[in-house]
Design an enzyme around this catalytic site. Structure first.
Site, PDB file in Angstrom:
ATOM      1  N   ASP A  43      -4.879  -9.544   0.257  1.00  0.00           N
ATOM      2  CA  ASP A  43      -4.913  -8.809   1.573  1.00  0.00           C
ATOM      3  C   ASP A  43      -6.329  -9.301   1.858  1.00  0.00           C
ATOM      4  OD1 ASP A  43      -4.654  -6.854   3.449  1.00  0.00           O
ATOM      5  OD2 ASP A  43      -4.943  -5.129   2.013  1.00  0.00           O
TER       6      ASP A  43
ATOM      7  N   HIS B  16       0.802  -1.054  -0.476  1.00  0.00           N
ATOM      8  CA  HIS B  16       0.008  -0.173   0.573  1.00  0.00           C
ATOM      9  C   HIS B  16       0.710   1.384   0.026  1.00  0.00           C
ATOM     10  CE1 HIS B  16      -3.109  -2.783   1.239  1.00  0.00           C
ATOM     11  NE2 HIS B  16      -2.861  -2.929   2.262  1.00  0.00           N
TER      12      HIS B  16
END
Ligand code: NGQ
Ligand code: ZN
Length: 460
Positions: free
Chosen positions: A326, A275
């Site tokens: 994720d 991220h």
């Protein structure tokens, strides 16, 4: 040792399809050889490497879909302020219910789904270490071992990333009650990593992760990196997902997260910055030049309302990306890559943003990047069909969608138009784990998952 010769019309080599190539599988390893004669088993028209999944929190799969309702605020009215942080509260409540056997059952089911979707290696960013009250299990590695067992059950490759988690914010505050089971002192963390290293195999690599800059004080970062255990292994970190954490970092460390990390750690090709969403132009260039992977999780980042990574600028700076699922709101490399491109199209109002002059096919470009970056982040010899672990996917020849598609259009059609799964067969380290769209142990693993999740959801 077993030796197999596999034939296909189009075999993915060096970032594109090649013809007249056979694949030789020996002792779990793969080599591409010229087709001298037609000897061997014809496995299909299109054969590609297995995709590495560079970011997973396996337990979150079982709560997918349970945080898509507006929450109630203090006065019990429906809130208009749902965010990443309110999602995190739901996630923490769920995490608090999960023990080792639960984790193994959930992860095994998830890994079967990953294999069927085309992922053959998963990087497990694992921070659910202790009992819910924060005390270690009798075996402090119990939760790590549950993940290792789950990967074995499913037959997927695993890069286990035991995760260091020490504080609840940039100000160094203590962990909250719900975060206690994540926490370690550096010494205990290093003992955990060291013990797990002994289990490494062609299907298991043990790296390390830092949960985030919020969770690891600078002195602990230094201690960890000086320890020797971080010497030559994948090092992952959540870095700049939310504007709030960029602001907190700026306020307390006087720099943005990516900027701070690049200034204070030897960031290189071992690293994966998960991220790396919020980047300035300068951070984008510096991150690309470091050789670290930008770990992108487009479906989760969309689901959590994170923001959009500057993909074009990063690729122009020769940055390397990889994909992860994720939170597992979706488990599909097709969907990750599709949304990676679509996000860019929606904001730039252009098409084929990820493609390049050298690779005009958007799908091939994304696919090639994600294989290279995913392999690097996994710390495994994967992501290719030559001189690599024998991981491969065979696309479904019989799919009407692939009718009339030659090598030039197969990946674009698969990634942008495939809704039904087009992955038919999946080999990992020389063994078929999925054939005809079915995993050999899917029924037992799904039955165990159902039993566990039905009980967990009742308690949650
Ligand atoms: C996690 N997940 O650790 O599971 C995080 C949320 C946090 C994502 N960032 C928790 N997608 O960052 O504090
Ligand atoms: Zn994460």
């Amino acid at each position: 040792m077993s030796s197999l010769s596999l034939l296909a019309d189009h075999v993915w080599l060096d970032g594109r399809f090649a013809a007249s190539t056979a694949l030789q599988v020996d002792s779990g390893k793969l080599h591409a050889v010229p087709v001298a004669d037609a000897q061997g088993e014809r496995i299909g028209r299109f054969v590609v490497p297995g995709m590495p999944n560079l970011h997973s929190h396996a337990f979150q799969r079982a709560m997918a879909g349970l945080a898509e309702r507006r929450s109630l605020d203090a006065s019990s009215t429906v809130s208009a302020n749902d965010s990443f942080w309110t999602w995190r509260e739901v996630m923490y409540a769920f995490a608090g219910c999960i023990g080792p056997a639960d984790l193994q059952a959930i992860a095994a089911q998830l890994y079967v789904e990953m294999l069927k979707a085309g992922y053959t290696q998963v990087c497990e960013f694992h921070y659910l270490h202790h009992q819910p009250d924060g005390r270690p299990y009798a075996d402090p590695a119990a939760m790590s071992l549950a993940l290792i067992e789950a990967a074995r059950d499913a037959g997927i490759g695993l890069t286990l990333l035991p995760t260091l988690y020490m504080s609840g914010g940039f100000d160094g505050r203590a962990l909250s009650e719900r975060q206690r089971r994540f926490g370690h002192e550096v010494d205990a963390f290093l003992r955990l990593v060291d013990g797990l290293r002994a289990l490494e195999s062609p299907l298991l690599r043990v790296g390390i992760a830092l949960h985030s800059l919020r969770a690891v004080p600078p002195t602990a970062l230094d201690e960890l990196l000086a320890s020797g255990l971080a010497g030559n292994c994948p090092i992952h970190i959540h870095i700049a997902e939310q504007i709030g954490e960029v602001q907190d970092c700026l306020a307390i460390r006087k720099a943005r997260p990516v900027e701070w990390l690049l200034d204070h750690a030897p960031v290189d090709a071992r690293w994966c910055l998960v991220h790396a969403t919020h980047l300035t132009a300068d951070e984008t260039r510096r991150l690309a030049a470091s050789g670290a992977i930008a770990g992108l999780c487009p479906t989760t980042e969309a689901n959590l309302g994170d923001g959009l990574f500057p993909l074009r600028d990063f690729l122009d700076a020769t940055g390397v990306i990889g994909i992860g699922s994720d939170s597992h709101i979706s488990v599909s490399p097709v969907e990750e890559l599709r949304w990676l491109e679509y996000g860019q199209r929606l904001v730039t109002r252009h098409r084929n943003v990820s493609a390049s002059a050298a690779t005009p096919s958007t799908g091939e470009c994304l696919f090639a990047h994600a294989l290279v970056g995913g392999a690097q982040a996994s710390g495994m010899p994967i992501g290719r069909l030559d001189a690599a672990r024998a991981d491969l996917l065979v696309l479904e020849d019989a799919a009407p969608l692939l009718a009339g598609r030659d090598a030039a259009h197969a990946i674009d059609t698969w990634l942008f138009a495939g809704n039904a799964n087009l992955v038919r067969d999946v080999m990992v380290a020389g063994r078929w784990q999925v054939r005809g769209g079915h995993h050999h142990d899917e029924e037992r693993i799904a039955a165990r998952y159902r039993t566990v999740v039905e009980r967990l959801v009742r308690r949650f």
